[in-house]
Enzyme design. Sequence first.
Site, mmCIF file in Angstrom:
data_model
loop_
_atom_site.group_PDB
_atom_site.id
_atom_site.type_symbol
_atom_site.label_atom_id
_atom_site.label_comp_id
_atom_site.label_asym_id
_atom_site.label_seq_id
_atom_site.Cartn_x
_atom_site.Cartn_y
_atom_site.Cartn_z
ATOM 1 N N LYS A 54 22.669 -8.458 20.956
ATOM 2 C CA LYS A 54 21.839 -6.236 21.399
ATOM 3 C C LYS A 54 20.593 -5.717 20.872
ATOM 4 O O LYS A 54 19.974 -5.450 21.644
ATOM 5 C CB LYS A 54 22.604 -5.664 21.556
ATOM 6 C CG LYS A 54 23.788 -5.466 22.877
ATOM 7 C CD LYS A 54 25.123 -4.771 22.523
ATOM 8 C CE LYS A 54 26.659 -4.590 23.612
ATOM 9 N NZ LYS A 54 27.194 -4.621 23.824
ATOM 10 N N GLN A 98 31.183 -0.468 19.762
ATOM 11 C CA GLN A 98 31.975 -1.498 20.782
ATOM 12 C C GLN A 98 32.563 -1.681 20.165
ATOM 13 O O GLN A 98 33.656 -1.439 19.655
ATOM 14 C CB GLN A 98 30.764 -2.614 19.123
ATOM 15 C CG GLN A 98 30.631 -4.190 19.853
ATOM 16 C CD GLN A 98 30.197 -5.045 21.419
ATOM 17 O OE1 GLN A 98 29.329 -4.245 22.042
ATOM 18 N NE2 GLN A 98 30.812 -5.264 22.202
ATOM 19 N N ASP A 123 26.478 3.409 27.581
ATOM 20 C CA ASP A 123 27.719 3.217 28.582
ATOM 21 C C ASP A 123 27.620 3.856 29.082
ATOM 22 O O ASP A 123 28.508 2.926 30.237
ATOM 23 C CB ASP A 123 29.117 3.044 27.405
ATOM 24 C CG ASP A 123 28.874 1.329 27.289
ATOM 25 O OD1 ASP A 123 28.941 0.031 27.413
ATOM 26 O OD2 ASP A 123 29.560 1.482 25.147
#
Length: 293
Positions: A54, A98, A123
Site C-alpha cells: 500500500k 490493517q 476502507d
Amino acid sequence: MTAKILEGKYFAAQIKEKCKQDIEMLKTEHQLTPGLAVIIVGENPASKVYVANKHRSCEEIGIYSEVIELPASTSKQALLDKIEHLNCDPKIHGILVQLPLPEHIRAAETEILNAISPAKDVDGFHPVNVGKLAIGEEHLVPCTPYGCIKMLELADIPIAGKQAVVIGRSNIVGKPMFHLLLARHATVTVCHSRSKDLANITRQADILVAAVGKPHFVTVDMVKPGAVVIDVGINRIADKKLVGDVDFEQVKEVAGAITPVPGGVGLLTIAMLLHNTVKAACIIHQVNVKALE
Ligand code: GUN
C-alpha cells in the site's frame, strides 16, 4: 469455448493512471496532496507485506503515505488515541487500520474501526458509509467489491438487468457487493453456508461472484455457460500455492469471462484504496469529484 481472462493488472493500471492524473491536478490547481495513514499493530507477516504494498503504491502515484507501526502489546485506548490524532491531522485524508488485529484487542475491532472519522474511512467499513451504500448514496465503498464493479465497468460488461449471484455474506465483500450490484440494476441473490441447493441458484447467474474463502469451491457444474465469474477468494493450499474459490481450470472452459487467482481482482483492491483516498481528499476539501467517478 474458453473464457476471456480478466487480468487484474490491466484494470488496476488504468485506475492508478487516472488517480495519478487527478492527484497532479489537485496538486497544481488546489495545492492539495491526498494523504493516507495505515496503522499496523503487531508483526503479522502477511499484513506487513500488504501494508508495504500500500505504501509503495501511494508513493508511485503521488499520495502522501504514513505507515504507523505499533507493537503487538498496544492497548485499545492507545490505538483509539492514535486514530483520534489522525482524524484531526490535516495532512491525512484516509485512515486504514490493517486487519486482523492482535488477539487481545480483536474483540474491540468494531469499536476501533468505528472511531475512524467516516470522512476518512477509506476502507468503507464505518456504519455511516455502510448505511450510505445501503440507501444508494455511495460515499467511501469497501475496496474489494468496489474493485470488482470497476473491473466490470472497464471491461464493458453490462450489469443492468442481469442475474447476479454472490456466494458469501461478509461485511467486507458479500454484503457491499450485493448493494453495488443492486444499485446498478442487477437482480441479485446472496447465497451462504446455509443456502440449500446452491448449484441450482448459481447456475442462474449471468454474473457469479465467489467470496467464500474455500479453495475450488465453485465447480464447473455450478456455472452457466457464458457466465462472468469473479473470484474474490485467496486461499493458500499445499506448497504455499495461492488459489481462488473457483476451480479455474475447469470453469474457464464454460464461462464467458473469468478472473484468475492470483492476478485477478486482488490487484484492484489497492487501486481502489488509492481511488478512495483521492476521493476522500476531494470531499474534505470540497473539490468537485465528478471527474473521479
Ligand atoms: N486485511 C485484509 N484485507 C483488508 C482490508 O481490506 N482492509 C483492512 N483494513 N485490513 C485488511
